[in-house]
Every structure is written in structure tokens, then in C-alpha cells.
Design an enzyme around this catalytic site. Structure first.
Site, PDB file in Angstrom:
ATOM      1  N   LYS A  82       8.393  20.597  33.429  1.00 11.42           N
ATOM      2  CA  LYS A  82       9.712  21.225  33.354  1.00 11.42           C
ATOM      3  C   LYS A  82      10.343  21.164  34.745  1.00 11.42           C
ATOM      4  O   LYS A  82       9.841  21.764  35.692  1.00 11.42           O
ATOM      5  CB  LYS A  82       9.591  22.679  32.899  1.00 11.42           C
ATOM      6  CG  LYS A  82      10.903  23.468  32.954  1.00 11.42           C
ATOM      7  CD  LYS A  82      10.677  24.959  32.686  1.00 11.42           C
ATOM      8  CE  LYS A  82      11.920  25.782  33.000  1.00 11.42           C
ATOM      9  NZ  LYS A  82      11.691  27.241  32.844  1.00 11.42           N
ATOM     10  N   LYS A 114      21.690  35.153  34.335  1.00 11.62           N
ATOM     11  CA  LYS A 114      20.674  36.058  34.852  1.00 11.62           C
ATOM     12  C   LYS A 114      21.300  37.104  35.772  1.00 11.62           C
ATOM     13  O   LYS A 114      22.386  36.902  36.312  1.00 11.62           O
ATOM     14  CB  LYS A 114      19.624  35.270  35.654  1.00 11.62           C
ATOM     15  CG  LYS A 114      18.758  34.320  34.856  1.00 11.62           C
ATOM     16  CD  LYS A 114      17.795  33.595  35.770  1.00 11.62           C
ATOM     17  CE  LYS A 114      16.923  32.598  35.037  1.00 11.62           C
ATOM     18  NZ  LYS A 114      15.915  33.268  34.185  1.00 11.62           N
ATOM     19  N   GLU A 159      16.176  27.733  28.273  1.00 11.24           N
ATOM     20  CA  GLU A 159      16.514  26.308  28.338  1.00 11.24           C
ATOM     21  C   GLU A 159      15.315  25.414  28.578  1.00 11.24           C
ATOM     22  O   GLU A 159      15.308  24.242  28.198  1.00 11.24           O
ATOM     23  CB  GLU A 159      17.570  26.077  29.427  1.00 11.24           C
ATOM     24  CG  GLU A 159      17.053  25.922  30.852  1.00 11.24           C
ATOM     25  CD  GLU A 159      16.328  27.145  31.395  1.00 11.24           C
ATOM     26  OE1 GLU A 159      15.418  26.963  32.231  1.00 11.24           O
ATOM     27  OE2 GLU A 159      16.654  28.287  30.985  1.00 11.24           O
ATOM     28  N   ARG A 197      12.325  25.320  27.334  1.00 12.50           N
ATOM     29  CA  ARG A 197      11.668  24.823  26.127  1.00 12.50           C
ATOM     30  C   ARG A 197      12.500  23.755  25.425  1.00 12.50           C
ATOM     31  O   ARG A 197      11.959  22.902  24.721  1.00 12.50           O
ATOM     32  CB  ARG A 197      11.354  25.986  25.188  1.00 12.50           C
ATOM     33  CG  ARG A 197      12.553  26.722  24.631  1.00 12.50           C
ATOM     34  CD  ARG A 197      12.204  28.089  24.087  1.00 12.50           C
ATOM     35  NE  ARG A 197      11.854  29.014  25.157  1.00 12.50           N
ATOM     36  CZ  ARG A 197      11.473  30.273  24.947  1.00 12.50           C
ATOM     37  NH1 ARG A 197      11.391  30.757  23.709  1.00 12.50           N
ATOM     38  NH2 ARG A 197      11.178  31.054  25.969  1.00 12.50           N
TER      39      ARG A 197
END
Length: 450
Positions: free
Chosen positions: A218, A230, A302, A304
């Protein structure tokens, strides 16, 4: 006792009994210094001229990688030699810990960190392994600790190409709108709002006829959360959200440096999760590379999404082992803390081997279950799946179950969900970016496939 090199200061590992029996000339000094062989403590013993004649270090019952790891930065600058005879296993651990404890990140400091104490390689040490592991760990730490303004998808590509040149590997990159053309729609969707183009980086190395090992990382080079933005606290460390990409590059470097006889492939989904007018929106529906549709329950889940496209491609070649590394969930940190990575695996034998490998090299991981009963929590009323679960518990498990939907056939698969960052400094593990589980994964690959 083995006589140390004449030009180096001797380091002796001692417990209370060995201190009494082997160093009677130093007892008075040690008593005055408060040293009695305690684990984690050391004592510099002077000669008649006031210079260091030897260093006494508390010996633990079981030697590990971190036994000497604090010394490079706590001892006076100079050259040291480890007295005594050690097995290859212990000599390698002790020397590796010293090297890992010598790391500094001073790229952005006007005043650079000065030299640290150095250790002569002990007899029986596996220098090839120590060199490969040290360089790979330094690489991972450097990549994660570097701020996002200097570590975007383009820099990850550049570093991958540098590794490829060094080891005569091949690299292919699909970037920007070509991701849509080549059917990596979710990687594109997550990264399209950034001014730095998203990309899939694909490295290949080794003998095509050897066992296939595929690593997926990732590479979210900064994660604002997207439109589900966030908080300031949650966003503060998000330069580390490409830690999975850094770790698979480090692991790949170890494999190539040592020359393990495997057919290696590395896939990195490199994106920046940004906010703009074309950003991914909550409840958008995406079609994955697999063909299934995904409802975006939260744009901050995001990682995944980009991993799903990469994993479907990775498992299409039916590798003998598929590993992905990702800073995927806060839930894994709630369960295990920040220093113990979680991993999920669909193969019991592989699970057992990895657990043992982690303990053997002082790089432990903890197995969490792919609890299939939670899969229904990812159902969507309007798409094949949602990217987040309907409940707030078991988030690391439901994230792993989401990824499992994109693993083809019966490929042995490991998913590592880790922090990638030391929040405190420990011997050999300074605050900042960190490889976690990398040495264990290397040991697994070496034992099972090489």
C-alpha cells in the site's frame, strides 16, 4: 576468554557470576558505578591512565537482536570488539542489533549527526545477511520518515527503478489515466484528486522457473482522508501511510541482495488521497479490476481499494506465496498496540511458520482470524460490497475480509497490518519510520521456498 583485537576496546557480556569470576580486577570500579551485571546496563572500566580498557555489558538469559543495540549511540566514539565465542545465530543477532542501533535520519538537519561507535564483526557472523538486512531496514526507515513533499508516487517509482537497476530487475509503470485503460479503476479513483498522478509500479526479478513470490504494498503517500477528511491529530502522521510500499521494497531488496532463488514480483499501488473537485465521494460506486462493484462507505478507507486492484492482479499468476503489507487499520493498533504487527493468513501451515520465524529473528507478529461470519458486515444494498463494515468493531478483521475477496484461487496469502512507525525510541529502534515483520517474512520465504 577470547582475546579481543589489539586496536579495539573489548566488550564483555557478563552476568553477576561472570563478573565476579572473570573480572575480579574490575569489581571495585563496578561497585562504585552501580553495575552488577544487570540486563540493559553497561559499565566503562578505565585503565591506569584513565582511558577505557573494556566495557562490561549485562548479559540476559537469552541473547537477542537488541542486547547490544543501545551501545552505538551510548558508548564513546571508537572501535569495539565483542569478546567471547558465539554461535552463528547469536553472533549474527548481536551484530545486526548494533548496526540497526547505528541508524540516524539527519537529511533535513543543518548540523549532521556525528559518528557513532563501531563494532568489529564477530567471528561466525553471517555478514551477507547482516548487510542485506541493515540496508533494507535503513531504506524502509528513510522512505517512511521522509516527509510527503519529498515522498510522493513519483518518488516511489524512482526508488523502485533505482533498485531495479542495482539488481538487474525489470520495472513497468501504469500511471494517470492509463490506469483506467488498463483496468485498475480503483487505484485511479483514489489518486485522481492529487496533482501527483497515481500509478501501479510493477517490479520483476529472478528465475521465471523458480517458486513465485509476489509482494504487494500500500503506497498511499499521504492520506488526508479524502472528503471524509481526517482530524488534525489523525492526519499528522499520514506521511507514513506508504509504509506498506516501503516495507515490500525493503523485503525485495533483502531477497535480491542475498540472491534467494525465487521468481519475485513486487506491486505497489502508489497514490495520494487528496481533496479536490474531482475527489472520490462518499457513496460513490466503483467497479474494481475484478469486476465487482464497491460502494464507498468512507473515503478514508482508501487503502483497501487500491490494494484490491493490485491483489487481484497479483493473485492472477497463482504465486506460491502472496504477501501484502499495509498501514491499513487503527483497529489493529487498538488490539495489539503500535509495536506488534497483526497478520492474517488463509493457510494454517504458513501461519505457524511465520509465527515461529518472527520469534526466531526477534521480529514477532500476531495472528488475527479471517472470521468469515463478519463478511456479511461488508454487504451493500446497492453494490456488491461496501468498503467499510456496518459495525464499528473488528475493523481489522473486516478490512482483511474485504481484501480476501480479491485473492484468486487457493493462493497462500498473508496480509500484514502494521504501524510502520516507532512512537518511542527503544534500543535499535529509534522513533520514526520502521520495518515491522520484514525480517520474519524474509525468514519465512527462505525456509519455505528458497
Amino acid at each position: 576468554m577470547e582475546v579481543p583485537l589489539a586496536d579495539a576496546i573489548a566488550i564483555y557480556l557478563v552476568n553477576a557470576e561472570e563478573l565476579q569470576n572473570d573480572h575480579p580486577d574490575s569489581l571495585t570500579w563496578c561497585q562504585a558505578s552501580g553495575f552488577s551485571g544487570q540486563v540493559g546496563k553497561s559499565c566503562l572500566v578505565p585503565d591506569a591512565a584513565g582511558k577505557i580498557s573494556k566495557v562490561l555489558v549485562g548479559r540476559p538469559e537469552s541473547l537477542d537482536t537488541w542486547t547490544l543495540a543501545a551501545l552505538p549511540k551510548t558508548l564513546p566514539t571508537g572501535t569495539y570488539d565483542l569478546a567471547g565465542m558465539f554461535s552463528t545465530h547469536n553472533a549474527t543477532k548481536l551484530y545486526l542489533g548494533w548496526q540497526l542501533g547505528s541508524y540516524n535520519f539527519d537529511r533535513y538537519k543543518l548540523t549532521k549527526v556525528g559518528p557513532v561507535a563501531t563494532l568489529q564483526p564477530p567471528e561466525n557472523v553471517d555478514l551477507t545477511y547482516v548487510k542485506a538486512t541493515t540496508e533494507a531496514t535503513y531504506l524502509v526507515r528513510d522512505l517512511i520518515t521522509t516527509p510527503s513533499n519529498n515522498m510522493g508516487p513519483d518518488q516511489l517509482e524512482e526508488i523502485t527503478r533505482t533498485l531495479a537497476d542495482r539488481y538487474e530487475a525489470q520495472v513497468a509503470v501504469i500511471a494517470g489515466g492509463d490506469l483506467v485503460i488498463e483496468n485498475y479503476p480503483m487505484i485511479y479513483a483514489v489518486g485522481k484528486a492529487s496533482t501527483r498522478a497515481p500509478r501501479l509500479i510493477d517490479l520483476r526479478w529472478g528465475n521465471p522457473d523458480a517458486p513465485r513470490v509476489t509482494l504487494v504494498g500500500k503506497g498511499v503517500c499521504f492520506d488526508s482522508g479524502g472528503l471524509d477528511v481526517k482530524s488534525a491529530t489523525g492526519m499528522r502522521l499520514m506521511k507514513k501511510d506508504m509504509g506498506g510500499a516501503a516495507q515490500v521494497l525493503g523485503l525485495a531488496q533483502m531477497i535480491m541482495e542475498v540472491g534467494l532463488p525465487v521468481n519475485l514480483r513486487v506491486l505497489i499501488a502508489a497514490v495520494e488521497n487528496s481533496i479536490a473537485g474531482n475527489a472520490l465521494r462518499p457513496l460513490d460506486i466503483l467497479t474494481s479490476r475484478k469486476g465487482t462493484t464497491i460502494e464507498v462507505g468512507n473515503t478514508d478507507a482508501e487503502g483497501r481499494l487500491v490494494l484490491a486492484d493490485a491483489l487481484w492482479e497479483a493473485s492472477s499468476e497463482d504465486p506460491d506465496l502472496l504477501i501484502d503489507c499495509a498501514t491499513l487499520t487503527g483497529a489493529a493498533r487498538v488490539a495489539l498496540g503500535t509495536e506488534l504487527p497483526a497478520f492474517f493468513c488463509n493457510n494454517d501451515e504458513t501461519t505457524a511458520t511465520l509465527l515461529k520465524a518472527g520469534l526466531a529473528v526477534d521480529d514477532p507478529l500476531w495472528n488475527l482470524p479471517l472470521h468469515s461470519a463478519y463478511r456479511s458486515m461488508l454487504d451493500s444494498p446497492v453494490a456488491d460490497m461496501n468498503n467499510i463494515a456496518s459495525g464499528s468493531y473488528g475493523g481489522s478483521i473486516t478490512a482483511a475480509l474485504f481484501l480476501q475477496e480479491f485473492i484468486q484461487t487457493e493462493v497462500p496469502w498473508i496480509h500484514v497490518d502494521f504501524m510502520a512507525y516507532n512512537l518511542r525510541s527503544l534500543p535499535g529502534r529509534p522513533e520514526g519510520g520502521e520495518a515491522m515483520g520484514m525480517r520474519a517474512l524474509f525468514q519465512l520465504i527462505k525456509q519455505r521456498l528458497a
